[in-house]
Each structure stands twice: as C-alpha cells, then as structure tokens.
Design a protein around this motif. Structure first.
Motif, PDB file in Angstrom:
ATOM      1  N   ILE A 121      28.808  29.546  20.267  1.00 42.67           N
ATOM      2  CA  ILE A 121      28.748  30.385  21.470  1.00 42.67           C
ATOM      3  C   ILE A 121      27.835  29.734  22.498  1.00 42.67           C
ATOM      4  O   ILE A 121      28.166  29.643  23.679  1.00 42.67           O
ATOM      5  N   ARG A 122      26.698  29.258  22.049  1.00 40.28           N
ATOM      6  CA  ARG A 122      25.776  28.576  22.962  1.00 40.28           C
ATOM      7  C   ARG A 122      26.387  27.283  23.504  1.00 40.28           C
ATOM      8  O   ARG A 122      26.132  26.892  24.631  1.00 40.28           O
ATOM      9  N   ALA A 123      27.191  26.600  22.680  1.00 39.61           N
ATOM     10  CA  ALA A 123      27.877  25.392  23.142  1.00 39.61           C
ATOM     11  C   ALA A 123      28.849  25.741  24.263  1.00 39.61           C
ATOM     12  O   ALA A 123      28.929  25.023  25.271  1.00 39.61           O
ATOM     13  N   LEU A 124      29.585  26.833  24.108  1.00 41.24           N
ATOM     14  CA  LEU A 124      30.489  27.268  25.173  1.00 41.24           C
ATOM     15  C   LEU A 124      29.710  27.627  26.440  1.00 41.24           C
ATOM     16  O   LEU A 124      30.148  27.326  27.549  1.00 41.24           O
ATOM     17  N   VAL A 125      28.542  28.243  26.260  1.00 41.36           N
ATOM     18  CA  VAL A 125      27.698  28.567  27.423  1.00 41.36           C
ATOM     19  C   VAL A 125      27.236  27.274  28.096  1.00 41.36           C
ATOM     20  O   VAL A 125      27.209  27.182  29.324  1.00 41.36           O
ATOM     21  N   LEU A 126      26.889  26.258  27.310  1.00 37.29           N
ATOM     22  CA  LEU A 126      26.504  24.968  27.893  1.00 37.29           C
ATOM     23  C   LEU A 126      27.648  24.357  28.697  1.00 37.29           C
ATOM     24  O   LEU A 126      27.423  23.784  29.760  1.00 37.29           O
ATOM     25  N   LEU A 127      28.873  24.481  28.200  1.00 43.11           N
ATOM     26  CA  LEU A 127      30.021  23.984  28.954  1.00 43.11           C
ATOM     27  C   LEU A 127      30.187  24.764  30.256  1.00 43.11           C
ATOM     28  O   LEU A 127      30.519  24.186  31.292  1.00 43.11           O
ATOM     29  N   LEU A 128      29.932  26.057  30.213  1.00 44.02           N
ATOM     30  CA  LEU A 128      29.990  26.875  31.428  1.00 44.02           C
ATOM     31  C   LEU A 128      28.913  26.432  32.416  1.00 44.02           C
ATOM     32  O   LEU A 128      29.187  26.275  33.607  1.00 44.02           O
ATOM     33  N   VAL A 152      17.446  27.713  33.018  1.00 40.64           N
ATOM     34  CA  VAL A 152      17.372  29.125  33.399  1.00 40.64           C
ATOM     35  C   VAL A 152      18.744  29.789  33.274  1.00 40.64           C
ATOM     36  O   VAL A 152      18.883  30.851  32.660  1.00 40.64           O
ATOM     37  N   VAL A 153      19.766  29.147  33.823  1.00 39.45           N
ATOM     38  CA  VAL A 153      21.118  29.715  33.756  1.00 39.45           C
ATOM     39  C   VAL A 153      21.600  29.775  32.311  1.00 39.45           C
ATOM     40  O   VAL A 153      22.176  30.774  31.870  1.00 39.45           O
ATOM     41  N   TYR A 154      21.343  28.735  31.535  1.00 38.25           N
ATOM     42  CA  TYR A 154      21.718  28.711  30.119  1.00 38.25           C
ATOM     43  C   TYR A 154      21.059  29.854  29.351  1.00 38.25           C
ATOM     44  O   TYR A 154      21.713  30.555  28.580  1.00 38.25           O
ATOM     45  N   SER A 170      23.270  32.917  27.946  1.00 37.45           N
ATOM     46  CA  SER A 170      23.249  33.008  26.487  1.00 37.45           C
ATOM     47  C   SER A 170      22.761  34.373  26.035  1.00 37.45           C
ATOM     48  O   SER A 170      23.357  34.992  25.149  1.00 37.45           O
ATOM     49  N   ALA A 171      21.679  34.835  26.627  1.00 39.31           N
ATOM     50  CA  ALA A 171      21.128  36.141  26.243  1.00 39.31           C
ATOM     51  C   ALA A 171      22.147  37.243  26.501  1.00 39.31           C
ATOM     52  O   ALA A 171      22.373  38.111  25.641  1.00 39.31           O
ATOM     53  N   PHE A 172      22.784  37.197  27.651  1.00 38.80           N
ATOM     54  CA  PHE A 172      23.768  38.227  28.001  1.00 38.80           C
ATOM     55  C   PHE A 172      24.964  38.202  27.048  1.00 38.80           C
ATOM     56  O   PHE A 172      25.374  39.234  26.515  1.00 38.80           O
ATOM     57  N   VAL A 173      25.532  37.024  26.822  1.00 36.17           N
ATOM     58  CA  VAL A 173      26.723  36.898  25.975  1.00 36.17           C
ATOM     59  C   VAL A 173      26.413  37.275  24.531  1.00 36.17           C
ATOM     60  O   VAL A 173      27.165  38.027  23.893  1.00 36.17           O
ATOM     61  N   LEU A 174      25.298  36.779  23.995  1.00 32.45           N
ATOM     62  CA  LEU A 174      24.963  37.076  22.607  1.00 32.45           C
ATOM     63  C   LEU A 174      24.669  38.560  22.400  1.00 32.45           C
ATOM     64  O   LEU A 174      25.045  39.132  21.378  1.00 32.45           O
ATOM     65  N   ARG A 175      24.029  39.174  23.360  1.00 36.17           N
ATOM     66  CA  ARG A 175      23.799  40.623  23.258  1.00 36.17           C
ATOM     67  C   ARG A 175      25.112  41.390  23.364  1.00 36.17           C
ATOM     68  O   ARG A 175      25.330  42.361  22.651  1.00 36.17           O
TER      69      ARG A 175
END
Length: 141
Positions: free
Chosen positions: A12-19, A110-112, A116-121
């Motif tokens: 999930i964090r990897a996908l956020v990094l791609l975003l 900051v964006v990551y 990440s916090a929003f998506v994981l929650r």
C-alpha cells in the motif's frame, strides 16, 4: 496490529509512493518494484535510525520546544525525521530519485506521510506508523 496488517502496509505504501511520484513534486520512481523496496527501506530505516536521529536532534528539540511544552515544535521534529528517512531511502535505492534535492525530499515526505496515513486508516490499518510511533511513545515516557 497483526502481522498480516503490518505486511499489507508495504505494498500500500509502495502504491502511495507511485502516486507521490506522479505528482509534480520532483520525486521520481522507476517502477512498482522500486517503490516496494523504497517502502520497505523507509520502514526499516524508521525502525533502525529512530534512536540515533532522536539522539542527534534531541538537544535541539529540548531547547526549542522547552522540553516538549511547545507541541508544534515536537510535530516539526517528527516531520524532520520523516524527511531524513525519505531522503536516505532515495539516496540508497536506484530508481528512486529526488529531482530537486531537499525541496523534493520535503514535499515528497510530507505528501507521502499524509496520504499513507489517510489510506491506511481508511483501510482499517489504523496503526499507521506502529514501530516508529511506539518507539516515540516509549522514548517520551
């Protein structure tokens, strides 16, 4: 958090990094494999380097926050640690590049962190930064 939830955070964090890399922040990510390694490395660095970073930044934090009385300063030091971890990961991984150096590291970290916090929650993985948060809480007590 159970082990499965903790392991699910990496892709999930990897996908956020791609975003984050798709946004005009100066963060470049070669592919999903690179993003996966970067997510793993950021997590591992957070676990391994939290104590040394707190020792290095601790005196400045104690003075500027009056020993933790001024919470916005504590918040900024936590962001600073996140930025350092993000920059180290970019430095160590081929295919993960910060096009504009420190500026890209600040914006990207900051964006990551926020996404990440929003998506994981939202996915119910509420212990977003379980290891780092646990260490910070333990160090504060």
């Amino acid at each position: 958090m159970n082990t499965l939830g903790w392991l699910l955070q990496w892709p999930i964090r990897a996908l956020v990094l791609l975003l984050v890399a798709a946004l005009p922040l100066g963060v470049e990510m070669a592919n999903f494999g690179t993003a996966l390694w970067a997510a793993v490395l950021i997590g591992l660095l957070g676990t391994l380097l939290i104590w040394p970073l707190k020792l290095v930044l601790g005196p400045a934090w104690a003075i500027t926050s009056l020993g933790g009385l001024i919470s916005p300063v504590s918040f900024l030091f936590n962001w600073l640690i996140t930025i350092v971890l993000f920059a180290i990961a970019a430095w160590l991984i081929n295919g993960f590049r910060l096009k504009h150096g420190l500026f890209s590291a600040i914006l990207g970290a900051v964006v990551y962190s926020v996404i990440s916090a929003f998506v994981l929650r939202a996915l119910g993985l509420v212990d977003v930064d379980a290891t780092r948060a646990a260490l910070m809480d333990y160090a504060a007590s």
